[in-house]
Write an enzyme that holds these catalytic residues in place. Structure first.
Site, PDB file in Angstrom:
ATOM      1  N   ASP A   8     104.606 111.665  50.411  1.00 16.00           N
ATOM      2  CA  ASP A   8     105.298 111.327  49.178  1.00 16.00           C
ATOM      3  C   ASP A   8     104.550 110.165  48.533  1.00 16.00           C
ATOM      4  O   ASP A   8     104.230 109.182  49.199  1.00 16.00           O
ATOM      5  CB  ASP A   8     106.732 110.900  49.508  1.00 16.00           C
ATOM      6  N   ASP A  36     106.386 111.469  43.280  1.00 14.53           N
ATOM      7  CA  ASP A  36     107.727 111.062  42.888  1.00 14.53           C
ATOM      8  C   ASP A  36     107.794 110.751  41.390  1.00 14.53           C
ATOM      9  O   ASP A  36     106.948 110.011  40.877  1.00 14.53           O
ATOM     10  CB  ASP A  36     108.079 109.807  43.697  1.00 14.53           C
ATOM     11  N   ASP A  64     117.698 115.060  47.381  1.00 17.37           N
ATOM     12  CA  ASP A  64     118.425 114.491  46.243  1.00 17.37           C
ATOM     13  C   ASP A  64     119.577 115.359  45.752  1.00 17.37           C
ATOM     14  O   ASP A  64     120.324 114.934  44.877  1.00 17.37           O
ATOM     15  CB  ASP A  64     117.474 114.300  45.049  1.00 17.37           C
TER      16      ASP A  64
HETATM   17  C1  GLC Z   1     112.911 110.637  43.160  1.00 20.29           C
HETATM   18  C2  GLC Z   1     113.256 110.763  44.612  1.00 20.29           C
HETATM   19  C3  GLC Z   1     114.554 110.082  44.854  1.00 20.29           C
HETATM   20  C4  GLC Z   1     114.399 108.632  44.509  1.00 20.29           C
HETATM   21  C5  GLC Z   1     113.861 108.450  43.093  1.00 20.29           C
HETATM   22  C6  GLC Z   1     113.358 107.066  42.884  1.00 20.29           C
HETATM   23  O1  GLC Z   1     113.817 111.280  42.349  1.00 20.29           O
HETATM   24  O2  GLC Z   1     113.260 112.092  45.004  1.00 20.29           O
HETATM   25  O3  GLC Z   1     115.017 110.218  46.170  1.00 20.29           O
HETATM   26  O4  GLC Z   1     115.624 107.972  44.635  1.00 20.29           O
HETATM   27  O5  GLC Z   1     112.784 109.298  42.819  1.00 20.29           O
HETATM   28  O6  GLC Z   1     112.198 106.856  43.630  1.00 20.29           O
END
Ligand code: GLC
Ligand code: CA
Length: 544
Positions: free
Chosen positions: A98, A195, A324
């Site tokens: 990630d 992300d 999420d």
């Molecule tokens: C993305 C991730 C999520 C996180 C957000 C901020 O949407 O998947 O889990 O809270 O970014 O980094």
């Protein structure tokens, strides 16, 4: 269309905190993952996407990174990482990390330095302003501009207060990002899941937002900023093109007609994105906790529209849940009476739509949303913010408990259910988030013992998909438009045509065939009847 490994692969997402704990502290870790590599290989997936494992104070469970070059202590250390990566590669599994570079943690040394003085060389790594320039709201609640006492100024954070947004206008920031990417790629990782990548370029005039429709604000003001493509092309030039790797962008805010700007092969940006069409489908104007119904036709249209928009130019990532969003069987299937049937049918759906499928951990054993009986059990920062807001505004907390059971992110973060022993075999200690009480029934051990289980159906489909390239490169066409019960489509190339049909209801349904003679290739039920059985999915092959 160009053939490549990342189109032919299936991704499996691990949320490390909740996958497997190896040392009894209640937190999943890298050694836990190492102990389950054979499990993953046996299941038949190809690529592992790991949610962030970098050092982090865990305000947002690792999506707030304080050091991109070291491993979160809860998860292990760099030696564990190297062993895990080697273990994956030995088994022919690839690893995608990630990449969270829209923001850092406020505990990152860049931010710590930045806040000290307006003259700090790091000040311009972030967005500081004397006054909040606009009314922006954080995606996790509250204002997006907060006052930093040490800095004596307001700073921008589109997520939590502990996630200040990086200023990509600053070329030094971009070089820092490329450097850390090279560090992991040189170690041998096979790609990145990026992300909130459409957020990296900001509208620097910071226009006011109309928060009567939050999703609209995200699409028009928080994403697809003026320089986003320039930045991604630069990243491609400097980093991506030099490695045999894959990239998948979290496509938040991207509309279908913008998709190929990110993933069109000739654009030299990303390989694929995952869109949010079906993830926002039940969100009302007040966002995800404002739940609305949606008809099956709308769900199908999302896939049709996106497939058409992508065409032969780009590529998509296909998913029905991740860390999420709620569990796919609870959200799009039926996690009660037709738990097993609908979990299998949804497996067939993600593995036969056009694009690279991504399976979220636990889907292969049919894990469901969790209904905690108290708000005290919730751990996710988004849930906690909602609880605080409901309390402050004197809103109905029982109603919130119901909403969180449907939409909260904790639903997908409960520990993986390995067996029917205490805490589902996830940990020998006390888990950081309570295990779903249905684990004595739903767990990997039971699933693997039963030859007709959801797990075995996934395993079978994963092998079968590899033997049928039509399902990878073939065209997609929906043939049940306007039907609120069935979702059926054709996948075809010059050699074969498949007719794939899903019953999205709890009743037996009649169905039609397109022209031609069709032979049954497989069903999600052990035996078939004239009608489609409740939540049954089938594949037919054209024989003439
Ligand atoms: C993305 C991730 C999520 C996180 C957000 C901020 O949407 O998947 O889990 O809270 O970014 O980094
Ligand atoms: Ca642990």
């Amino acid at each position: 269309m160009k053939k490549t490994w990342w189109k032919e692969s299936v991704i499996y997402q691990i949320y490390p905190r909740s996958f497997k704990d190896s040392n009894g502290d209640g937190i999943g870790d890298l050694r836990g993952i190492i102990s389950k590599l054979d499990y993953l290989k046996d299941l038949g997936v190809d690529i592992i996407w790991l949610s962030p494992i970098y050092q982090s104070p865990n305000d947002d469970n690792g999506y707030d990174i304080s050091d991109y070059y070291s491993i979160m202590e809860d998860f292990g250390n760099m030696a564990d990482f190297d062993e895990m990566l080697q273990g994956m590669h030995e088994r022919g599994l690839r690893l995608v990390m990630d990449l969270v570079v829209n923001h850092t943690s406020d505990e990152h040394h860049w931010y710590q330095e930045a806040r000290k003085s307006p003259d700090s060389p790091y000040r311009d790594y972030y967005f500081f302003r004397k006054e909040p320039p606009n009314n922006w709201q954080s995606i996790f609640g509250g204002p997006a501009w907060d006052y930093d006492e040490v800095a004596g100024e307001y700073y921008l954070h589109l997520f939590t207060r502990k996630q200040p947004d990086l200023n990509w206008e600053n070329p030094k920031v971009r070089q820092e990002v490329y450097k850390l990417m090279r560090f992991w790629l040189d170690k041998g990782v096979d790609g990145f899941r990026m992300d909130v990548i459409p957020m990296i370029s900001k509208y620097l005039d910071f226009p006011e937002g109309d928060f009567s429709d939050f999703n609209r604000v995200i699409e028009t003001l928080y994403t697809n900023g003026p320089r986003v493509h320039e930045f991604l092309q630069e990243m491609h030039e400097e980093v991506l093109q030099h490695y045999d790797m894959m990239t998948v962008g979290e496509g938040v805010g991207i509309a279908p007609d913008q998709a190929n700007l990110y993933v069109g092969a000739q654009r030299r940006e990303l390989n694929m994105i995952f869109h949010f069409g079906h993830m926002f489908i039940d969100h009302g104007p007040d966002g995800k906790f404002d739940i609305v119904d949606f008809p099956l036709t709308e769900f199908k249209e999302v896939f049709n529209r996106w497939d058409e928009a992508i065409g032969e130019e780009g590529w998509l990532n296909i998913y029905l849940d991740n860390h999420d969003f709620p569990r796919m069987v609870s959200r799009f299937g039926n996690d009660e009476e037709y738990h097993e049937a609908s979990a299998k049918m949804l497996a067939l759906l993600i593995l036969t739509l056009r694009g690279t499928p991504c399976i979220y951990q636990g889907s292969e054993i049919g894990m469901t949303n969790v209904a905690y009986d108290s708000l005290d059990e919730y751990r996710d920062v988004e849930s906690l913010n909602a609880i605080r807001e409901y309390r402050e505004k004197g809103k109905d907390l029982k109603e919130l408990l119901r909403i969180l059971h449907v939409q909260g992110r904790d639903n997908v973060r409960t520990p993986f259910q390995w067996d029917d022993s205490d805490h589902a075999g996830f940990t020998e200690g006390a888990p950081w988030l309570k295990v779903n009480p249905n684990y004595p029934k739903i767990n990997a051990q039971t699933e693997r013992t039963n030859p007709n289980s959801i797990w075995h159906f996934y395993q079978k489909l994963l092998t079968w998909r590899k033997e049928h390239p039509t399902l990878i490169y073939g065209t997609y066409e929906e043939v049940t438009k306007g039907d609120e019960r069935l979702f059926a489509y054709l996948r075809s190339d010059k050699d074969h045509t498949y007719y794939i049909i899903h019953n999205f209801t709890g009743r037996a349904q009649n169905f039609d065939f397109p022209d031609g003679d069709w032979a049954l290739e497989l069903s999600s039920y052990a035996s078939t009847t004239d009608k489609l059985q409740p939540w049954e999915g089938r594949v037919y092959r054209l024989t003439t």
